[in-house]
Design a protein around this motif. Structure first.
Motif, PDB file in Angstrom:
ATOM      1  N   THR A  15      -3.145   9.337 -17.369  1.00 23.34           N
ATOM      2  CA  THR A  15      -2.871   8.929 -15.995  1.00 23.34           C
ATOM      3  C   THR A  15      -2.453   7.462 -15.960  1.00 23.34           C
ATOM      4  O   THR A  15      -1.504   7.096 -15.253  1.00 23.34           O
ATOM      5  N   TRP A  16      -3.150   6.615 -16.715  1.00 21.61           N
ATOM      6  CA  TRP A  16      -2.779   5.207 -16.797  1.00 21.61           C
ATOM      7  C   TRP A  16      -1.361   5.055 -17.346  1.00 21.61           C
ATOM      8  O   TRP A  16      -0.588   4.224 -16.872  1.00 21.61           O
ATOM      9  N   VAL A  19       1.075   5.879 -14.585  1.00 27.84           N
ATOM     10  CA  VAL A  19       1.073   4.792 -13.601  1.00 27.84           C
ATOM     11  C   VAL A  19       1.818   3.571 -14.147  1.00 27.84           C
ATOM     12  O   VAL A  19       2.580   2.921 -13.421  1.00 27.84           O
ATOM     13  N   LEU A  20       1.635   3.287 -15.422  1.00 29.56           N
ATOM     14  CA  LEU A  20       2.293   2.123 -16.015  1.00 29.56           C
ATOM     15  C   LEU A  20       3.807   2.294 -16.105  1.00 29.56           C
ATOM     16  O   LEU A  20       4.548   1.319 -15.958  1.00 29.56           O
ATOM     17  N   VAL A  22       5.625   3.936 -13.906  1.00 29.88           N
ATOM     18  CA  VAL A  22       6.090   3.709 -12.528  1.00 29.88           C
ATOM     19  C   VAL A  22       6.009   2.222 -12.175  1.00 29.88           C
ATOM     20  O   VAL A  22       6.953   1.658 -11.597  1.00 29.88           O
ATOM     21  N   LEU A  23       4.896   1.574 -12.533  1.00 29.23           N
ATOM     22  CA  LEU A  23       4.777   0.135 -12.271  1.00 29.23           C
ATOM     23  C   LEU A  23       5.828  -0.661 -13.033  1.00 29.23           C
ATOM     24  O   LEU A  23       6.371  -1.647 -12.516  1.00 29.23           O
TER      25      LEU A  23
END
Length: 123
Positions: A15-16, A19-20, A22-23
């Motif tokens: 999940t991280w 998210v990373l 996308v960030l």
């Protein structure tokens, strides 16, 4: 004591990573726009945001893969913005600031990926 990670920690790590990515794309897009708008302060701000993203990815995941996944999103955004559209429009014009942002961001990614990992303290 088992050395394999539990499924919940593997799921959190993946999940991280998502998210990373996308960030990374968001920071790459914002940095591309800011560095050109407020040169040279915008370039410094964009590189600081990039460094914060890459170091945060390292700390959040505890591995260099966190830097890599954030870097993939960042690089994809920067490369897509550097392509010319059919109308002839593009964000990057090939000036020195854009090249400093591109190569500076890659250098920051390498620096963060080669940092030694600090031991995590349990909360």
């Amino acid at each position: 004591m088992s050395t394999t990670a539990s499924p919940s920690s593997q799921g959190a790590r993946f999940t991280w990573y998502a998210v990373l990515v996308v960030l990374g794309a968001l920071v790459g897009t914002a940095g591309s726009l800011v560095q050109a708008a407020w040169f040279p302060g915008g370039l410094l701000l964009a590189l600081l945001a990039t460094a914060g993203l890459f170091y945060g990815g390292l700390r959040a995941t505890g591995t260099q893969a966190g830097v890599f996944t954030a870097g993939v999103g960042w690089l994809l955004a920067v490369i897509l913005l550097s392509n010319t559209r059919p109308e002839g429009d593009r964000v990057f014009t090939g000036d020195g600031g854009e090249l400093l942002f591109l190569f500076g961001g890659m250098a920051v990614a390498v620096m963060c990926a080669t940092l030694s990992r600090l031991p995590r303290t349990p909360l």
